[in-house]
Design an enzyme around this catalytic site. Structure first.
Site, PDB file in Angstrom:
ATOM      1  N   GLU A 171     -54.639   4.227  18.238  1.00 46.71           N
ATOM      2  CA  GLU A 171     -55.286   3.084  18.826  1.00 46.71           C
ATOM      3  C   GLU A 171     -55.881   2.998  20.044  1.00 46.71           C
ATOM      4  OE1 GLU A 171     -51.953   0.131  18.377  1.00 46.71           O
ATOM      5  OE2 GLU A 171     -51.544   0.781  16.270  1.00 46.71           O
ATOM      6  N   GLU A 276     -50.623   4.004   7.913  1.00 51.00           N
ATOM      7  CA  GLU A 276     -49.631   2.709   8.202  1.00 51.00           C
ATOM      8  C   GLU A 276     -49.928   1.706   7.042  1.00 51.00           C
ATOM      9  OE1 GLU A 276     -49.430   1.415  12.165  1.00 51.00           O
ATOM     10  OE2 GLU A 276     -49.629   3.448  12.921  1.00 51.00           O
TER      11      GLU A 276
HETATM   12  O1  G3I Z   1     -34.217  -1.329  19.262  1.00 47.51           O
HETATM   13  C1  G3I Z   1     -34.176  -2.546  19.893  1.00 47.51           C
HETATM   14  C2  G3I Z   1     -32.989  -3.098  19.835  1.00 47.51           C
HETATM   15  O2  G3I Z   1     -32.172  -2.621  20.414  1.00 47.51           O
HETATM   16  C3  G3I Z   1     -33.123  -4.684  20.169  1.00 47.51           C
HETATM   17  O3  G3I Z   1     -32.118  -5.473  20.112  1.00 47.51           O
HETATM   18  C4  G3I Z   1     -34.249  -5.662  19.575  1.00 47.51           C
HETATM   19  C5  G3I Z   1     -34.564  -6.818  20.189  1.00 47.51           C
HETATM   20  O4  G3I Z   1     -35.779  -7.285  19.978  1.00 47.51           O
HETATM   21  O5  G3I Z   1     -35.523  -4.882  19.854  1.00 47.51           O
HETATM   22  C6  G3I Z   1     -35.443  -3.578  19.041  1.00 47.51           C
HETATM   23  O6  G3I Z   1     -36.557  -2.864  19.144  1.00 47.51           O
HETATM   24  C7  G3I Z   1     -37.522  -3.013  18.652  1.00 47.51           C
HETATM   25  C8  G3I Z   1     -38.187  -2.136  17.715  1.00 47.51           C
HETATM   26  O7  G3I Z   1     -39.362  -2.523  17.070  1.00 47.51           O
HETATM   27  C9  G3I Z   1     -37.125  -1.954  16.584  1.00 47.51           C
HETATM   28  O8  G3I Z   1     -36.802  -2.788  15.711  1.00 47.51           O
HETATM   29  C10 G3I Z   1     -38.784  -3.545  19.562  1.00 47.51           C
HETATM   30  O9  G3I Z   1     -38.342  -4.817  20.419  1.00 47.51           O
HETATM   31  C11 G3I Z   1     -40.034  -3.797  18.684  1.00 47.51           C
HETATM   32  O10 G3I Z   1     -41.161  -4.095  19.878  1.00 47.51           O
HETATM   33  C12 G3I Z   1     -40.599  -2.702  17.876  1.00 47.51           C
HETATM   34  O11 G3I Z   1     -41.471  -3.085  17.242  1.00 47.51           O
HETATM   35  C13 G3I Z   1     -42.251  -1.827  16.474  1.00 47.51           C
HETATM   36  C14 G3I Z   1     -43.603  -2.057  17.146  1.00 47.51           C
HETATM   37  O12 G3I Z   1     -44.660  -0.868  16.455  1.00 47.51           O
HETATM   38  C15 G3I Z   1     -43.612  -1.754  18.346  1.00 47.51           C
HETATM   39  O13 G3I Z   1     -43.323  -0.438  19.014  1.00 47.51           O
HETATM   40  C16 G3I Z   1     -42.045  -2.093  15.105  1.00 47.51           C
HETATM   41  O14 G3I Z   1     -40.947  -1.868  14.665  1.00 47.51           O
HETATM   42  C17 G3I Z   1     -43.043  -1.138  14.556  1.00 47.51           C
HETATM   43  O15 G3I Z   1     -43.137  -1.069  13.167  1.00 47.51           O
HETATM   44  C18 G3I Z   1     -44.588  -1.171  15.014  1.00 47.51           C
HETATM   45  O16 G3I Z   1     -45.245  -0.143  14.842  1.00 47.51           O
HETATM   46  C19 G3I Z   1     -46.675   0.030  15.013  1.00 47.51           C
HETATM   47  C20 G3I Z   1     -47.133   1.404  15.037  1.00 47.51           C
HETATM   48  O17 G3I Z   1     -46.272   1.862  16.015  1.00 47.51           O
HETATM   49  C21 G3I Z   1     -48.622   1.321  15.341  1.00 47.51           C
HETATM   50  N1  G3I Z   1     -49.577   0.656  14.494  1.00 47.51           N
HETATM   51  C22 G3I Z   1     -48.977  -0.749  14.621  1.00 47.51           C
HETATM   52  C23 G3I Z   1     -47.658  -0.835  13.897  1.00 47.51           C
HETATM   53  C24 G3I Z   1     -47.302  -2.320  13.847  1.00 47.51           C
HETATM   54  O18 G3I Z   1     -46.992  -3.060  15.003  1.00 47.51           O
END
Ligand code: G3I
Length: 385
Positions: A171, A276
């Site tokens: 990205e 994705e």
């Molecule tokens: O692991 C913590 C947990 O300990 C905590 O209690 C909880 C509370 O919010 O958060 C958890 O972490 C979250 C993580 O996902 C695991 O569920 C993060 O807050 C959250 O920001 C994270 O979101 C991920 C996002 O990327 C940001 O990294 C999504 O799962 C993931 O599917 C998404 O994937 C992205 C790709 O990497 C790049 N392209 C877009 C795609 C969708 O956004």
């Protein structure tokens, strides 16, 4: 009579051979054999074994796995010089145990960067609710180069020979085809792309390397990726593919728009990974994007299928997926992998994006790990293409 056992053996062997040749695919992995790998993206529950139903689904149906979160910088190197390998190790070991193609996501991404990574040592962050954050000054260019080299080299070397494919830059462009003004770009300009590919290749010469982004149907965006691929090639750097994320919604983009972009990428000689994939079944009057800073307010009208998808919407969704899959199969010589972002509807990020708390149906398997109708269509038909 003396020849009877011999005859019987020959007959049995012929029957066995014929039944082997007739063996129809029973899973997605079998359906796409000889065409491209079919992937799922794994969260902790899957590779740590707590979500056994999802883990069994992945083991049986998919031939490739991507790390959803465990290899992102803020998770793997949250503090300078301290790498936390346990989760990524569990993910890679899962792939090795079940003989899956293993995809590393990712090496360079503006989002989920470790907080310390681009700023002066000991920098203070103040986030005042309701105000735009004011960031501390960046570290020096020399320091940033060292940090970037160290992160990429340490991560890729650690999994040398075990991770098959690295998503090097994720990205890095805006939808208009200009560079995203991330710390990488602000500090190093476009050079960060070439350095990242060079260092990843030096750390594991056998790993396949690619660029990756969403909204790749937008001509200005894909055109810049084509330029970047050509620049990498002209510098003699390894680049194997361009990843088209393909976070689709129920109306956009069209198959034709996807195909036009795919053809542009293919013309450079590199492959296409669909990295994705998901297709939201919910109304999305806003925008089609995976820009995770975009959020909208929840209202009941935005969440119409809380109790289950209507038959009409389900038909629309399955038909639309089928027309994309037909296109993927038509281009199986260019496409090396099709990965869905998640395992089942239950844990898809789309339930929380771009509106928190909705019930979406974006993946190939439902909340009970059961295949959607289009999966059965694929299994029955993919080998005919
Ligand atoms: O692991 C913590 C947990 O300990 C905590 O209690 C909880 C509370 O919010 O958060 C958890 O972490 C979250 C993580 O996902 C695991 O569920 C993060 O807050 C959250 O920001 C994270 O979101 C991920 C996002 O990327 C940001 O990294 C999504 O799962 C993931 O599917 C998404 O994937 C992205 C790709 O990497 C790049 N392209 C877009 C795609 C969708 O956004």
């Amino acid at each position: 009579m003396k020849n009877f056992p011999k005859l019987l053996i020959v007959l049995l062997a012929v029957t066995a051979l014929a039944s082997c040749a007739d063996k129809k695919p029973a899973t997605l992995a079998e359906a796409f054999k000889g065409k491209f790998t079919i992937g799922a993206t794994l969260n902790k529950g899957v590779y740590s074994g707590t979500d056994t139903a999802a883990a069994n689904l992945v083991i049986r149906q998919f031939s490739s796995i991507t790390a959803e979160n465990c290899m992102k910088q803020e998770n793997i190197q949250p503090e300078k010089g301290k790498f936390y390998w346990d989760e990524a190790e569990a993910f890679v070991s899962f792939g090795e145990k079940y003989d899956k193609e293993i995809i590393g996501h990712n090496l360079v991404w503006h989002s989920q960067m470790a907080r310390w990574f681009a700023f002066e040592d000991g920098a203070k962050f103040e986030f005042i609710p309701g105000q735009r954050p004011v960031f501390p000054p960046y570290c020096s260019k020399e320091e940033f180069l060292e940090r970037m080299h160290d992160h990429i080299t340490t991560l890729v070397s650690h999994f040398k020979g075990r991770v098959d494919v690295w998503e090097v830059c994720n990205e890095i462009l805006e939808d208009d085809g200009t560079f995203r003004k991330s710390p990488y770009y602000n500090i190093l300009g476009e050079e960060f792309v070439y350095l990242a590919f060079q260092w990843a290749h030096e750390a594991d010469p056998d790993a396949r390397l690619y660029l990756n982004d969403y909204n790749m149907h937008i001509p200005a965006k894909v055109d810049t990726y084509v330029r970047l691929v050509k620049e990498l090639q002209s510098r003699g750097l390894r680049v194997d593919a361009v990843g088209m994320q393909e976070h689709l919604d129920i109306n956009n983009p069209t198959v034709e728009e996807f195909e036009t972009s795919l053809n542009k990428i293919a013309a450079t000689g590199v492959k296409v990974y669909i990295t994705e994939w998901d297709m939201s079944a919910l109304p999305n009057p806003y925008l089609m994007s995976a820009e995770i800073t975009n959020r909208f307010e929840y209202t009941p009208e935005t969440d119409p299928y809380k109790e289950g998808l209507s038959a009409e919407q389900s038909k629309l969704w399955n038909n639309r997926v089928q027309s994309f899959v037909e296109c993927y199969l038509k281009h199986a010589d260019v496409i090396d992998r099709w990965t869905q972002w998640g395992t089942t509807d239950a844990t898809s990020w789309k339930n929380g994006f771009p509106i928190h708390g909705r019930t979406d149906y974006p993946l190939l398997f439902d909340r009970a790990c059961q295949p959607k109708p289009v999966v059965n269509w694929i299994i029955a038909n993919a080998q005919k293409f």
